[in-house]
Design a protein around this motif. Structure first.
Motif, PDB file in Angstrom:
ATOM      1  N   THR A  32      24.226   6.666 -59.186  1.00  0.00           N
ATOM      2  CA  THR A  32      23.323   5.669 -59.779  1.00  0.00           C
ATOM      3  C   THR A  32      22.764   6.202 -61.094  1.00  0.00           C
ATOM      4  OG1 THR A  32      21.399   6.607 -58.643  1.00  0.00           O
ATOM      5  CG2 THR A  32      22.549   4.809 -57.527  1.00  0.00           C
ATOM      6  N   GLU A  33      22.192   5.295 -61.878  1.00  0.00           N
ATOM      7  CA  GLU A  33      21.446   5.701 -63.066  1.00  0.00           C
ATOM      8  C   GLU A  33      20.197   4.845 -63.194  1.00  0.00           C
ATOM      9  OE1 GLU A  33      25.077   7.219 -65.999  1.00  0.00           O
ATOM     10  OE2 GLU A  33      23.949   5.429 -66.483  1.00  0.00           O
ATOM     11  N   ALA A  34      19.102   5.488 -63.567  1.00  0.00           N
ATOM     12  CA  ALA A  34      17.841   4.774 -63.760  1.00  0.00           C
ATOM     13  C   ALA A  34      17.673   4.369 -65.221  1.00  0.00           C
ATOM     14  CB  ALA A  34      16.677   5.662 -63.330  1.00  0.00           C
ATOM     15  N   TYR A  35      17.119   3.182 -65.444  1.00  0.00           N
ATOM     16  CA  TYR A  35      16.766   2.719 -66.790  1.00  0.00           C
ATOM     17  C   TYR A  35      15.364   2.153 -66.753  1.00  0.00           C
ATOM     18  CZ  TYR A  35      21.520   3.546 -68.180  1.00  0.00           C
ATOM     19  OH  TYR A  35      22.703   4.177 -68.461  1.00  0.00           O
ATOM     20  N   ASP A  36      14.613   2.443 -67.813  1.00  0.00           N
ATOM     21  CA  ASP A  36      13.220   2.001 -67.816  1.00  0.00           C
ATOM     22  C   ASP A  36      12.799   1.522 -69.198  1.00  0.00           C
ATOM     23  OD1 ASP A  36      10.722   1.615 -66.450  1.00  0.00           O
ATOM     24  OD2 ASP A  36       9.969   3.343 -67.560  1.00  0.00           O
ATOM     25  N   GLN A  37      11.831   0.646 -69.189  1.00  0.00           N
ATOM     26  CA  GLN A  37      11.342   0.046 -70.427  1.00  0.00           C
ATOM     27  C   GLN A  37      10.706   1.083 -71.363  1.00  0.00           C
ATOM     28  OE1 GLN A  37       8.473  -2.955 -69.561  1.00  0.00           O
ATOM     29  NE2 GLN A  37       8.207  -3.582 -71.683  1.00  0.00           N
ATOM     30  N   SER A  43      17.812   1.889 -72.599  1.00  0.00           N
ATOM     31  CA  SER A  43      17.621   0.772 -71.668  1.00  0.00           C
ATOM     32  C   SER A  43      17.690  -0.585 -72.367  1.00  0.00           C
ATOM     33  CB  SER A  43      16.265   0.909 -70.983  1.00  0.00           C
ATOM     34  OG  SER A  43      16.025  -0.217 -70.163  1.00  0.00           O
ATOM     35  N   HIS A  44      18.320  -1.534 -71.735  1.00  0.00           N
ATOM     36  CA  HIS A  44      18.347  -2.898 -72.276  1.00  0.00           C
ATOM     37  C   HIS A  44      16.937  -3.448 -72.449  1.00  0.00           C
ATOM     38  CE1 HIS A  44      22.669  -3.666 -70.558  1.00  0.00           C
ATOM     39  NE2 HIS A  44      22.652  -2.870 -71.609  1.00  0.00           N
ATOM     40  N   SER A  45      16.004  -2.930 -71.693  1.00  0.00           N
ATOM     41  CA  SER A  45      14.642  -3.481 -71.703  1.00  0.00           C
ATOM     42  C   SER A  45      13.745  -2.785 -72.721  1.00  0.00           C
ATOM     43  CB  SER A  45      14.016  -3.346 -70.311  1.00  0.00           C
ATOM     44  OG  SER A  45      13.996  -1.983 -69.914  1.00  0.00           O
TER      45      SER A  45
END
Length: 182
Positions: A32-37, A43-45
């Motif tokens: 898995t990979e985490a993405y955050d604002q 991150s897309h966000s």
DNA sequence: ATCAAGATTACCT
DNA sequence: GGTAATCTTGATA
């Protein structure tokens, strides 16, 4: 719902399941990979909410699907609380159930080499192809629909290894990729 | 309106 | 290890 960093690790060892009309396909999540604002330029966000990343800003437990490179779909689980753009990319599975169906969708044949078998669902876009996940599943509620996360056998606890995320150019230094080691 | 970049994969040398 | 495939988004004008 917890942060994406936390969720990315919690998802290891759980099962991604999709029940279609005639069969069930499932795989154990091993990468898995985490993405955050915040603090994460990859991150897309990162630059705020848009039409595309809307699902990332929902509370945890929704399926975020995006289309990329003009070819591939990738699926994520939204994380954190409402208003926070966070999600976990599902990057790798160990095939468990419905393997013949996955093979058919990936290679449009039922005869495959050992190498193809090993590459069945070891990448985010491969998973979407094998599970037939696309934009029509974007925003799906993983608690109530036909795609969901099931708690796996708790005996299979791995050691979790953190490393750099794959295929990004920004925020490369963050160790937000998690793999389950046997 | 235009344009560069992209959370990838398969196939080539 | 390099690259084509292929198209949407988001940024800039």
């Amino acid at each position: 719902m917890c942060s994406s960093l936390e969720l990315a690790q919690k998802l290891l060892g759980t099962y991604l399941v999709k029940s279609d009309s005639n069969f069930v396909i499932a795989g154990e999540i091993i990468e898995t990979e985490a993405y955050d604002q915040f603090g994460d330029e990859a991150s897309h966000s990162f630059r705020g909410k848009t039409k595309r990343n809307d699902v990332m800003f929902r509370s945890g437990g929704y399926l975020y699907v995006y289309f990329t490179y003009g070819v591939h779909y990738c699926c994520n689980v939204s994380a954190d609380k409402e208003g926070r753009g966070a999600a976990v990319l599902i990057r790798g599975l160990k095939p468990l159930t419905g393997i013949d169906e996955m093979i058919k969708r990936r290679y449009s044949t039922n005869k495959v080499t050992e190498k193809q078998k090993a590459n069945l669902v070891n990448g985010p876009a491969k998973i979407c192809q094998a599970f037939n996940i696309n934009m029509s599943n974007n925003g799906l509620d993983l608690l109530t629909e036909n795609i969901y996360i099931a708690r796996g056998n708790l005996d299979s606890i791995y050691s979790i290894k953190a490393s750099q995320r794959i295929g990004i150019s920004k925020s490369k230094d963050l160790l937000w990729r998690f793999t389950a080691d046997v």
